[in-house]
Design a protein around this motif. Structure first.
Motif, mmCIF file in Angstrom:
data_model
loop_
_atom_site.group_PDB
_atom_site.id
_atom_site.type_symbol
_atom_site.label_atom_id
_atom_site.label_comp_id
_atom_site.label_asym_id
_atom_site.label_seq_id
_atom_site.Cartn_x
_atom_site.Cartn_y
_atom_site.Cartn_z
ATOM 1 N N ILE A 167 -12.258 -7.857 27.528
ATOM 2 C CA ILE A 167 -11.980 -7.995 26.095
ATOM 3 C C ILE A 167 -11.870 -6.605 25.477
ATOM 4 O O ILE A 167 -12.775 -5.785 25.598
ATOM 5 C CB ILE A 167 -13.085 -8.821 25.401
ATOM 6 C CG1 ILE A 167 -13.131 -10.234 25.981
ATOM 7 C CG2 ILE A 167 -12.844 -8.864 23.891
ATOM 8 C CD1 ILE A 167 -14.265 -11.092 25.464
ATOM 9 N N ASN A 168 -10.768 -6.351 24.790
ATOM 10 C CA ASN A 168 -10.516 -5.060 24.158
ATOM 11 C C ASN A 168 -11.132 -5.038 22.756
ATOM 12 O O ASN A 168 -10.428 -5.095 21.745
ATOM 13 C CB ASN A 168 -9.011 -4.782 24.096
ATOM 14 C CG ASN A 168 -8.708 -3.403 23.561
ATOM 15 O OD1 ASN A 168 -9.557 -2.519 23.574
ATOM 16 N ND2 ASN A 168 -7.488 -3.213 23.081
ATOM 17 N N TYR A 215 -7.977 -11.180 22.045
ATOM 18 C CA TYR A 215 -8.262 -11.563 23.427
ATOM 19 C C TYR A 215 -7.716 -12.960 23.650
ATOM 20 O O TYR A 215 -7.979 -13.872 22.875
ATOM 21 C CB TYR A 215 -9.763 -11.534 23.704
ATOM 22 C CG TYR A 215 -10.132 -12.036 25.084
ATOM 23 C CD1 TYR A 215 -9.762 -11.328 26.231
ATOM 24 C CD2 TYR A 215 -10.840 -13.223 25.245
ATOM 25 C CE1 TYR A 215 -10.087 -11.788 27.491
ATOM 26 C CE2 TYR A 215 -11.180 -13.688 26.511
ATOM 27 C CZ TYR A 215 -10.805 -12.968 27.625
ATOM 28 O OH TYR A 215 -11.128 -13.423 28.884
ATOM 29 N N ILE A 216 -6.951 -13.123 24.726
ATOM 30 C CA ILE A 216 -6.464 -14.437 25.142
ATOM 31 C C ILE A 216 -7.183 -14.764 26.443
ATOM 32 O O ILE A 216 -6.996 -14.083 27.455
ATOM 33 C CB ILE A 216 -4.935 -14.454 25.327
ATOM 34 C CG1 ILE A 216 -4.242 -14.105 24.000
ATOM 35 C CG2 ILE A 216 -4.485 -15.833 25.835
ATOM 36 C CD1 ILE A 216 -2.753 -13.881 24.118
ATOM 37 N N SER A 217 -8.018 -15.790 26.381
ATOM 38 C CA SER A 217 -8.776 -16.189 27.562
ATOM 39 C C SER A 217 -7.824 -16.665 28.655
ATOM 40 O O SER A 217 -6.739 -17.185 28.370
ATOM 41 C CB SER A 217 -9.740 -17.323 27.186
ATOM 42 O OG SER A 217 -10.433 -17.785 28.330
ATOM 43 N N LEU A 218 -8.235 -16.510 29.886
ATOM 44 C CA LEU A 218 -7.474 -17.066 30.997
ATOM 45 C C LEU A 218 -7.684 -18.570 31.098
ATOM 46 O O LEU A 218 -6.997 -19.253 31.860
ATOM 47 C CB LEU A 218 -7.887 -16.397 32.309
ATOM 48 C CG LEU A 218 -7.609 -14.896 32.383
ATOM 49 C CD1 LEU A 218 -8.147 -14.318 33.694
ATOM 50 C CD2 LEU A 218 -6.127 -14.608 32.243
ATOM 51 N N ARG A 219 -8.621 -19.093 30.324
ATOM 52 C CA ARG A 219 -8.964 -20.524 30.330
ATOM 53 C C ARG A 219 -8.191 -21.275 29.253
ATOM 54 O O ARG A 219 -8.011 -20.785 28.138
ATOM 55 C CB ARG A 219 -10.453 -20.720 30.055
ATOM 56 C CG ARG A 219 -11.365 -19.960 30.963
ATOM 57 C CD ARG A 219 -11.439 -20.628 32.268
ATOM 58 N NE ARG A 219 -12.422 -19.986 33.117
ATOM 59 C CZ ARG A 219 -12.808 -20.487 34.258
ATOM 60 N NH1 ARG A 219 -12.292 -21.604 34.700
ATOM 61 N NH2 ARG A 219 -13.701 -19.857 34.984
ATOM 62 N N ASN A 220 -7.752 -22.486 29.582
ATOM 63 C CA ASN A 220 -7.172 -23.374 28.583
ATOM 64 C C ASN A 220 -8.282 -23.963 27.732
ATOM 65 O O ASN A 220 -9.456 -23.971 28.136
ATOM 66 C CB ASN A 220 -6.395 -24.511 29.250
ATOM 67 C CG ASN A 220 -5.084 -24.045 29.845
ATOM 68 O OD1 ASN A 220 -4.496 -23.067 29.396
ATOM 69 N ND2 ASN A 220 -4.620 -24.746 30.860
#
Length: 173
Positions: A4-5, A140-145
């Motif tokens: 997370i940036n 941040y775009i999670s790798l999780r749906n």
């Protein structure tokens, strides 16, 4: 190491939408017309641990079912806003009640009703399957749906960055 940036040491609160974030965005309907939702057990574990460690945790959802209220209350979440027609109003109430600043809050949303809140918070998060407009403003775009561990993803990364993840409270419900 976090992917997370954002300076995760600033985060004091986690706020989540329900449909499309804490539950899948495709939901069965009960014969009486009420939506039935799924929940992710690892999300539940992370949510209750965050509460135990003193983070403020909130839910802001446009929907309403008693099951959602019961589920998140049992995890120790006190700030639950249901039938939220304009989420930014409820978010301002959350800030007022907790005394937090927007930059101290992570908010996860997946669709247009979450947009205004996500523009305000320090760490706007989107599930992998969020609407394009939401992904554009997410830090941040999670790798999780949605419904597949988004809360666990961000809570775990934040608590690890703050040295709270594998604490004594972590080994029980």
């Amino acid at each position: 190491m976090s992917s997370i940036n954002y300076d995760l040491t600033k985060i004091k609160a986690f706020v989540f939408d329900v449909d499309g974030v804490l539950s899948c965005d495709v939901i069965p309907l009960h014969p009486d017309g009420d939506p039935m939702r799924t929940v992710n057990i690892k999300d539940g574990y992370a949510l209750q641990l965050a509460v135990k460690k003193g983070y403020q945790v909130g839910i802001i959802t446009g929907g309403y079912t008693e099951a959602v209220q019961i589920r998140f209350s049992r995890l120790g979440i006190e700030h639950i806003y249901m039938r939220s027609a304009v989420k930014i109003h409820d978010f301002h109430d959350f800030l007022q009640k907790t005394g937090l600043k927007p930059e101290e809050v992570m908010y996860a949303g997946d669709d247009i009703p979450d947009y205004d809140v996500m523009k305000l918070v320090g760490l706007p998060v989107a599930p992998a399957d969020a609407a394009p407009e939401i992904k554009q403003i997410a830090r941040y775009i999670s790798l999780r749906n949605g419904g597949e561990g988004v809360a666990r993803d961000v809570i775990e990364q934040t608590m690890k960055a703050q040295g709270h993840w594998m604490s004594a409270e972590a080994f029980g419900w």
